[in-house]
Design a protein around this motif. Structure first.
Motif, short mmCIF file in Angstrom:
data_model
loop_
_atom_site.label_atom_id
_atom_site.label_comp_id
_atom_site.label_asym_id
_atom_site.label_seq_id
_atom_site.Cartn_x
_atom_site.Cartn_y
_atom_site.Cartn_z
N LEU A 1 -9.49 -12.70 81.46
CA LEU A 1 -8.76 -13.32 82.55
C LEU A 1 -7.94 -14.45 81.96
O LEU A 1 -8.47 -15.28 81.22
N ARG A 2 -6.70 -14.43 82.25
CA ARG A 2 -5.83 -15.44 81.66
C ARG A 2 -5.30 -16.34 82.76
O ARG A 2 -4.81 -15.86 83.77
N MET A 3 -5.43 -17.60 82.51
CA MET A 3 -4.93 -18.56 83.49
C MET A 3 -4.00 -19.52 82.79
O MET A 3 -4.23 -19.89 81.64
N HIS A 4 -3.01 -19.85 83.46
CA HIS A 4 -2.05 -20.78 82.87
C HIS A 4 -1.71 -21.85 83.88
O HIS A 4 -1.41 -21.55 85.04
N TYR A 5 -1.80 -23.06 83.45
CA TYR A 5 -1.41 -24.18 84.32
C TYR A 5 -0.53 -25.09 83.50
O TYR A 5 -0.72 -25.24 82.30
N SER A 6 0.40 -25.69 84.15
CA SER A 6 1.17 -26.68 83.41
C SER A 6 1.02 -28.03 84.09
O SER A 6 0.95 -28.13 85.30
N LEU A 7 0.91 -29.00 83.27
CA LEU A 7 0.67 -30.36 83.73
C LEU A 7 1.82 -31.24 83.28
O LEU A 7 2.36 -31.05 82.20
N TYR B 1 1.57 -5.53 84.32
CA TYR B 1 0.42 -4.73 84.70
C TYR B 1 -0.78 -5.32 84.00
O TYR B 1 -0.67 -6.14 83.10
N GLU B 2 -1.93 -4.91 84.42
CA GLU B 2 -3.15 -5.48 83.87
C GLU B 2 -4.01 -4.36 83.33
O GLU B 2 -4.37 -3.45 84.05
N ASP B 3 -4.26 -4.42 82.04
CA ASP B 3 -5.22 -3.46 81.53
C ASP B 3 -6.51 -4.22 81.28
O ASP B 3 -7.22 -4.53 82.20
N HIS B 4 -6.80 -4.50 80.04
CA HIS B 4 -7.96 -5.36 79.83
C HIS B 4 -7.54 -6.82 79.95
O HIS B 4 -8.35 -7.71 80.03
N ARG B 5 -6.24 -7.01 79.99
CA ARG B 5 -5.76 -8.36 80.19
C ARG B 5 -5.46 -8.54 81.66
O ARG B 5 -4.67 -7.79 82.23
N THR B 6 -6.07 -9.47 82.28
CA THR B 6 -5.76 -9.71 83.67
C THR B 6 -5.25 -11.13 83.80
O THR B 6 -5.53 -11.99 82.96
N TYR B 7 -4.52 -11.34 84.83
CA TYR B 7 -3.86 -12.62 84.99
C TYR B 7 -4.25 -13.25 86.30
O TYR B 7 -4.35 -12.57 87.32
N GLY C 1 -6.53 0.86 91.94
CA GLY C 1 -6.66 -0.24 92.89
C GLY C 1 -5.99 -1.51 92.45
O GLY C 1 -5.93 -2.47 93.21
N GLU C 2 -5.54 -1.53 91.22
CA GLU C 2 -4.84 -2.74 90.77
C GLU C 2 -3.38 -2.40 90.63
O GLU C 2 -3.00 -1.38 90.07
N SER C 3 -2.54 -3.25 91.15
CA SER C 3 -1.14 -2.89 91.26
C SER C 3 -0.40 -3.14 89.95
O SER C 3 -0.71 -4.07 89.22
N VAL C 4 0.55 -2.27 89.72
CA VAL C 4 1.49 -2.47 88.61
C VAL C 4 2.74 -3.07 89.22
O VAL C 4 3.26 -2.57 90.21
N LYS C 5 3.19 -4.14 88.64
CA LYS C 5 4.33 -4.84 89.24
C LYS C 5 5.55 -4.65 88.37
O LYS C 5 5.47 -4.63 87.15
N LEU C 6 6.66 -4.54 89.03
CA LEU C 6 7.91 -4.39 88.33
C LEU C 6 8.87 -5.45 88.86
O LEU C 6 9.16 -5.48 90.05
N SER D 1 -2.52 -15.60 87.82
CA SER D 1 -1.38 -15.91 88.65
C SER D 1 -0.12 -15.34 88.02
O SER D 1 -0.12 -14.86 86.90
N GLN D 2 0.91 -15.39 88.80
CA GLN D 2 2.22 -14.91 88.35
C GLN D 2 2.65 -15.66 87.10
O GLN D 2 3.15 -15.07 86.15
N ALA D 3 2.44 -16.95 87.14
CA ALA D 3 2.91 -17.77 86.01
C ALA D 3 2.22 -17.37 84.72
O ALA D 3 2.85 -17.31 83.66
N SER D 4 0.95 -17.05 84.83
CA SER D 4 0.24 -16.73 83.59
C SER D 4 0.67 -15.38 83.05
O SER D 4 0.59 -15.12 81.86
N ALA D 5 1.16 -14.50 83.94
CA ALA D 5 1.60 -13.20 83.46
C ALA D 5 2.88 -13.30 82.66
O ALA D 5 3.17 -12.47 81.83
N LEU D 6 3.63 -14.34 82.93
CA LEU D 6 4.92 -14.44 82.26
C LEU D 6 4.85 -15.16 80.93
O LEU D 6 5.83 -15.26 80.22
N VAL D 7 3.69 -15.65 80.62
CA VAL D 7 3.55 -16.34 79.34
C VAL D 7 3.62 -15.31 78.21
O VAL D 7 3.18 -14.18 78.36
N GLU D 8 4.18 -15.74 77.13
CA GLU D 8 4.37 -14.82 76.02
C GLU D 8 3.03 -14.31 75.51
O GLU D 8 2.05 -15.06 75.39
#
Lengths: 140, 1275
Positions: free
Chosen positions: B922-928, B590-596, B648-653, B598-605
């Motif tokens: 806003l958190r973004m995560h990319y892997s190279l 879910y996103e409170d003040h932390r938003t993501y 308006g912002e979805s909580v994902k499970l 992409s999916q990948a960035s949400a899974l980062v520790e």
């Protein structure tokens, strides 16, 4: 011929049960093994009746079913081994040595650090060695 | 232990082994009694049991004893025969079916608990109809020919007063032709006690006078005592109601109130009296007499030694008689039968001693005669006699066993008898609390007939419960067996009943194979009797049958869905085990003040993000007084505990569904179950509109449009054993408290599974691990929904996922704010500043990449400000609103090979929106994936002759797997070092590109452009072009890359800071940037993703040499001197430079004398003396060995070199600080003009780590360089 062997935990929960017949009689054998638990309980609770000494693991013939004989064995950790054979003429010494080997295989299996005590034994090595032991005993 | 007489067997024996009275009556008598709905026998039956008859009896002995309980059995003459087997069987079946119908309504209830079963007594466990069944079963064996207790003792002749000529009727009734065949063919004694009864119907008043006349006639004819009158039906209306109807228990087919409706209490009293008198005054004395007679007779013939021997001898003679006639060899008059009768009569008169002795006597006879049936019958009676007289238990059991096995030996004909014997035996054992043995007896008499076996097995199973301790495993097993047998004979109700009880045994065990079987079959059977919902309930238990074979699973599922279809409705099942939800896999995103982004960035520790955001997020814990404190005061404490999400912002499970079966299952409409509670009173702070407290209104899940949240639905199919991670979302559309309660799904479109999360203890692991530690899982699924906020969306465009080390890319960060309210104060932090570098202005690159990096026509030498803070703050005027998007340029350079995770976090603040949330990130995560490319290493050695110049060796290795590279440019960084080529470019790299794996070395010259005298960082400005060399030949028009202004410079800074361990800006290091690019033809396919340029940075390259010092001898090259006046003194200066880190002490020894004798430097050959000095070129100084090979043959030296002498001190010792230099003045004296080689000196050096250290780490001696001085005669 040994038709079924089983390992039953101390809470009478099945840990391993394997039948060696082609026919679809797994349910019947499960029932036979399940029933024999009563006899084991009885033996263990009234050791004087059974005639065997207290500190012997081998419980002897539990009961003769219609076409089978059921033998039992109780380890120090209260784990029960049950063997069902369709041979009606069996010498106790053979059964004893069978259980000794079976016990050794069981100890090997539960010594595996990945084995959770009280959970079903899923080791393939164990079932292989049990199959080997079973096939080496035909009693006749 | 109960007394044998009072045990159930005792009662049974009293009832069953009792004198039989044969009733013969005229049809008119029956008619009279049918007015009451009863036959004559039935009318009398309730009055045949005497609980306290109190009759004195004396049988064989002299002792008188009193009979207390006594029973008579009344049978119509027609019934005195062996019952037809088929009819009997039907009757038994009827009994069972009836009982089955009775239990039907119980079946819907839950199965009994095992503890309840154990605490019940026997009568509560076993159904009551068992006793009735057993009685019926025993009754089917009555009037057998080998037993005597069914022989009629007396005969009751009944004639109605309405009969014509009653006296003749009496005679007619006892006509032998009408008597039962058993009496006629000699099995039973026809000479029995006769009693005459005249029945008068009071409703028929006319015959009253006649009746008394007939009675007196009877009395005179048959004897006064043997005749009785029974007046009946006194009630004229025939509507008498009996409070405790005595017939009710005997005849259940007719409503009880109808029975005996014409009989008044007086009538009943009369009947009672009649029977009492009949029993006590006639039957018992008659039997008494008979016993005495028989006893005497037998004593005379059989007792005593003589009789015994005689008997034996006589029996021997009978051996020849074949066994086949054994059924009829004994007539009532034979001695054996007489003895048996004696025994049975004695038994019935409760003289068990006499009975036993007679039985014992007869049993040996029968045995000798091999009359096995008779023998078994006698043994049976012996066993019962032993039991009831409370004698030896062992004897009793032995006899019963003997009887049973003897009956069994007779084969099929004996089986029924064996059954009766077994029932008695089992009762006997039960009375003695030997339930286990009783069970085995029941098991023995199972037989082949399934219905019979079913009943017996069930009775056996109840015995197992009653044993102490209870043998529950066997109980269950026998119940299952019994159920199977019931099912075979279509007694489904009974089958269900037994299986239900069996469930209680298996329910809590892990014997899944058995459990599945039981649940599956009971489910099937419930479906047969039409109780589909109960069927479904049971079948649900087998759905999780992963341990069964595939075919079994298919059968299970097919039947299950069939039944579900039959019910015709969608069941909602809580805790459906198909598919299995793995609670440990549950992840809430879910996103409170932390938003993501992409999916990948949400899974980062979370900790990674937190460490990244440390300096940009205002800390909540800080004690500083700022606007944050206000916020924390405003925020109620409970909200701080719960999670926050935004309207308006979805909580994902995310959760994992696992199919435990081997067959694939389709799961549809998977969605969450949520509750949104509107907490208006608590939220008044920011929601003034809802100030009217509406309390809490619940909003249970619906998919309608009015719902305050929307749910996503997912359909998927799980293959055998497959696991699937499914993402479910809920989007709240109103403020309040959102609770995620559970998940629901549809299985194959017919059944709805529901899983509630609360029921699962703990382990709701989410990626918000740190925050969740103290929260219960329920809290973790509870969200405070706040009013909608702007949410920034961002992405980095054209980010390649695979690139070469050194690859330089131009990227665009695109940020978008979809909401109307503006955001401001944007800040960005990047986890790897080495890799990514934001441009400082929002501008599009005009010339395009990579041309923009090249040097333009006008040289802009303004140094970029390289203030390297880790946080990049966007300019203040940047604010995003509406649909506008912000495109911010970024530079990416793959610094090191490997797999790199790039984390971007962008902080932004919202204006005047919510007090709970002031900012978001806003958190973004990319892997190279960075592949290795060119690897460079530099070695710098001092030039042998010039202090300011250094020789650079560059080694390049291509580490890439497949691609080859072209090198483009080599630059030094900064203004200090100028670089120049030593060879033409073509000779360095003839093939133009470096192939994979290829290595290359090339040499350059660098020059320190700093003024030698000044130590301060005051550099002379050299032309920037001097710092770059183009290493490419073909495109002459191509410009060089600008390493000063371009992002390359900032990347270089980060490289420097990465490499420099301690940032001691050592002045004597050189930084190089090598710019290369991918060879053009190497990979034509991936055109769009080709790297344009690659830069390779090498920092802090030290000048390296074998000796820790370098020196030069400075002085005039050419001198004019008038030798006529004096010799020439020439001043020289030696500059010694310590190139090492240690302290150097150098002593200079000048050697006078023949320079030939002085050993020249061995590497340079014999170069001493006068010779031709070629013009000094840079090539010459390339390396000493190059020069050596070229000048193998030295030029012819002079005949003799004019001598010179060192005129200063011959030995000077100096200390030189690390990396510094010193000057030593020297002087020579020359006596004649000529060319002098000033190499006749040595430098002896010692290097030590510390100043004034005694121990030196290394030392050595250096020969002087050749240095030529020409002295000419001045004019």
């Amino acid at each position: 011929m040994i038709v079924c062997v089983a390992v039953v935990g101390h809470q009478n929960n099945p840990l391993y049960i394997q039948s060696f017949t082609e026919a679809e009689d797994a349910l019947k054998l499960h029932h036979i093994v399940h029933c024999s638990l009563d006899v084991i309980d009885e033996r263990v609770n009234n050791p004087s009746k059974s005639g065997t000494t207290m500190n012997e693991a081998f419980l002897g013939l539990l009961y003769p079913a219609l076409n089978y004989k059921v033998y039992g064995y109780l380890t120090n950790t209260k784990v029960k081994f049950i063997m069902v054979t369709s041979d009606l003429d069996v010498r106790d010494t053979d059964v004893r040595s069978f259980f000794r080997k079976f016990h050794a295989a069981y100890v090997d299996a539960v010594s595996n650090p990945f084995h959770v005590p009280g959970k079903k034994i899923t080791s393939r090595t164990f079932s292989e060695s049990v199959t080997n032991i079973v096939s080496s005993y035909s009693f006749n | 232990m109960v007394e044998p007489v009072n045990s159930s067997l005792g009662k049974m024996l009293l009832e069953e082994v009792s004198p039989v009275v044969m009733v013969l009556c005229t049809p008119l008598v029956e008619e009279t009694f049918l007015k009451n709905g009863l036959s004559f026998v039935e009318t009398l039956k309730p009055f045949c049991n005497f609980s306290n008859i109190d009759v004195p009896v004396r049988t064989s002995g002299d002792q008188l004893y009193r009979l207390k309980k006594f029973t008579l059995r009344l049978f119509n003459a027609a019934d005195i025969r062996q019952p037809n087997v088929e009819v009997a069987k039907q009757r038994l079946e009827h009994v069972i079916t009836q009982a089955g119908e009775k239990v039907f309504h119980d079946l819907e209830s839950d199965p009994p608990q095992i503890t309840d079963i154990l605490s019940n007594s026997e009568s509560e466990i076993a159904p009551t109809w068992f006793q009735y069944y057993n009685k019926e079963l025993i009754r089917t064996l009555s009037f057998s020919d080998h037993e005597a207790f069914d022989h009629p003792v007396a005969c009751l002749l009944v004639v109605s007063s309405k009969d014509e000529d009653p006296l003749n009727k009496f005679v007619d009734l006892f006509n032998t032709n009408r008597l039962p065949s058993l009496l006629n063919d000699g099995v039973m004694d026809p000479k029995i006690l006769k009693h005459f009864l005249l029945v008068h119907d009071n409703q028929d008043a006319t015959t009253e006078r006649l009746t008394s006349k007939v009675l007196s006639e009877m009395r005179s004819t048959f004897g006064n005592n043997e005749c009785n009158l029974l007046c009946t039906n006194s009630s004229k209306e025939g509507n008498v109601e009996h409070q405790a109807n005595p017939w009710a228990s005997f005849k259940s087919s007719v409503p009880a109130e109808k029975l005996g409706c014409a009989l008044t209490g007086d009538d009943i009293g009369e009947i009672k009296e009649l029977m009492q008198e009949f029993a006590s005054r006639h039957i018992i004395p008659y039997m008494e007499q008979k016993v005495r007679d028989l006893n005497q007779q037998i004593s005379a013939t059989r007792k005593g030694l003589r009789n015994q021997i005689k008997n034996l001898w006589w029996r021997k003679g009978k051996d020849d008689i074949p066994d086949s006639t054994k059924g009829s060899i004994y007539t009532f008059s034979s001695t054996e039968s007489q003895i048996r009768i004696l025994g049975d009569y004695a038994f019935m008169l409760h003289d068990y001693e006499l009975a036993l002795s007679s039985y014992r006597l007869i049993s040996t006879d029968y045995k000798l005669d091999k009359a096995w049936k008779h023998y078994a019958g006698v043994q049976e009676m012996m066993g019962l006699a032993y039991f009831i007289s409370d004698q030896s238990i062992k004897e009793a059991e032995y006899c019963m066993e003997n009887a049973s096995s003897t009956y069994m030996k007779l084969g099929k004909s004996g089986f029924q008898n064996a059954t009766r014997c077994g029932l008695w035996w089992a009762e006997m054992l039960k009375a003695r609390d030997q339930y286990k043995e009783a069970a085995s007896v029941y098991f023995r008499i199972c037989g082949e007939e399934p219905l019979h076996a079913a009943v017996m097995l069930e009775q056996a199973s109840y015995c197992f419960v009653l044993t102490k301790p209870a043998m529950l495993h066997k109980y269950g097993f026998h119940l299952v067996l019994s159920g199977d047998h019931y099912k075979i004979c279509d007694q489904v109700n009974h089958a269900i009943r037994t299986y239900r009880s069996a469930i209680s045994v298996y329910e809590s065990t892990t014997w899944s194979h058995i459990k599945d079987h039981v649940y599956f079959h009971i489910g099937q059977w419930y479906a047969i009797v039409g109780m589909n919902d109960v069927a479904v309930r049971n079948m649900l238990r087998v759905l999780d049958c992963g341990n069964q074979s595939k075919s079994t699973q298919e059968i299970f599922l097919r039947d299950f869905f069939d039944i579900v279809k039959k019910t015709g409705m969608k069941h909602e099942v809580v805790g459906l085990r198909l598919p299995i939800i793995s609670m440990s896999s549950l992840q809430v995103i879910y996103e409170d003040h932390r938003t993501y982004a992409s999916q990948a960035s949400a899974l980062v520790e979370e900790s990674i993000w937190q460490s990244l955001e440390d300096d940009i997020i205002p800390s909540l814990n800080s004690g500083k007084s700022n606007w944050l404190e206000l916020q924390s005061k405003l925020l109620p404490k409970k909200y701080k505990e719960s999670n926050v999400c935004v309207v308006g912002e979805s909580v994902k499970l995310d959760m994992e569904f696992r199919n435990p079966l081997l067959i694939s299952t389709s799961v549809t409409s998977v969605s969450l179950i949520c509750e949104l509670t509107e907490n208006s009173d608590d939220l008044k702070l920011e929601k003034e509109t809802s100030s009217l407290s509406l309390g809490t209104e619940h909003n249970q899940v619906t998919t309608s449009g009015f719902s305050s949240f929307t749910l996503s639905e997912v359909d998927f199919t799980l293959g055998g054993g497959e696991k699937k991670l499914v993402r479910l979302t809920v989007t709240p559309s109103e403020e309040g408290i959102l609770k995620i309660v559970g998940v629901r799904w549809e299985l194959s479109g017919s059944i709805v599974g529901v899983h509630y999360f609360q029921s699962v203890p703990t382990k709701a692991k989410t990626n918000k691990a740190k925050r969740k530690n103290k929260l219960t899982p329920t809290d973790a699924l509870k969200f405070l929904v706040i009013k909608s906020l702007p949410r920034l969306e961002g992405s980095v465009d054209h980010l390649p996922d695979k690139l070469y080390a050194g690859d330089l890319r131009y990227l665009v960060l695109e940020l978008k704010n979809n909401s109307e309210s503006p955001i401001k104060n944007l800040k960005m932090k990047i986890s790897h500043p080495r890799f990514v570098n934001p441009e400082s202005h929002e501008e599009e690159l005009t010339p395009g990449f990579p041309d923009c990096l090249k040097k333009g026509p006008e040289q802009n030498t303004v140094q970029r400000e390289t203030s390297r803070t880790s946080v990049f703050a966007f300019p203040k005027d940047v604010s995003l609103q509406g649909d506008r998007s912000l495109r911010w340029p970024l530079w990416l350079r793959a610094a090191i090979p490997g797999t790199i995770s790039l984390y971007f976090t962008i902080y932004y603040e919202m204006e005047n929106v919510s007090s709970i949330m002031k900012y978001r990130t806003l958190r973004m995560h990319y892997s190279l994936q960075v592949l290795p490319s060119l690897e460079t290493s530099f070695e710098i050695t001092p030039s042998p002759s010039r202090l300011q110049e250094f020789l650079v060796r560059m080694d390049i290795v291509n580490r890439a797997n497949s691609d080859s590279f072209e090198i483009h440019q080599l630059s030094t960084v900064g203004c200090r070092w100028g670089i120049s080529l030593l060879q033409p470019v073509d000779t360095i790299l003839p093939s133009k590109s470096i192939l994979p794996g290829q290595g290359l070395s090339c040499f350059f010259m660098i020059k320190d452009c700093r003024k030698p005298g000044t130590e301060e960082e005051k550099t002379t400005s050299i032309l920037p072009s001097q710092t770059d060399i183009k290493l490419i030949t073909q495109d002459d028009d191509e410009k060089l890359f600008d390493i000063v202004n371009s992002p390359l410079a900032s990347f270089h800074e980060s490289e420097r800071s990465c490499h420099g361990t301690s940032d001691q800006l050592s002045p004597n290091t050189v930084d190089f940037i090598l710019i290369s690019r991918l060879a053009k033809s190497s990979n034509p396919s991936a055109e769009q993703d080709l790297p344009k340029i690659l830069s390779h940075h090498s920092c802090h390259n030290r000048i390296r040499s074998s000796i820790p010092l370098s020196w030069s001898l400075d002085g005039p090259k050419t001198m004019y001197h008038d030798f006529s006046t004096s010799f020439c003194e020439i001043k020289l200066k030696m500059v010694i430079r310590n190139t090492s880190d240690g302290f150097l002490s150098v002593s200079i020894n000048t050697i006078d004398g023949l320079p030939d004798a002085a050993a020249p430097t061995p590497s340079s050959g014999n170069l001493s003396g006068w010779r031709y000095v070629p013009a000094i070129t840079e090539e010459m100084k390339l390396t000493s060995d190059v020069m050596g090979s070229r000048l193998g043959k030295p030029p012819p030296s002079m005949e003799s070199s004019p001598p010179f002498i060192w005129s200063g001190s011959s030995s000077t010792k100096v200390q030189i600080q690390p990396l510094s230099r010193t000057e030593i003045p020297l002087q020579i004296s020359v006596f004649s003009p000529g060319v002098y080689n000033l190499c006749s000196y040595t430098l002896t050096w010692e290097l030590s780590e510390h100043e004034n250290a005694l121990s030196s780490t290394s030392s050595g001696i250096c020969q002087g360089y050749p240095c030529y001085l020409t002295v000419l005669q001045s004019e």
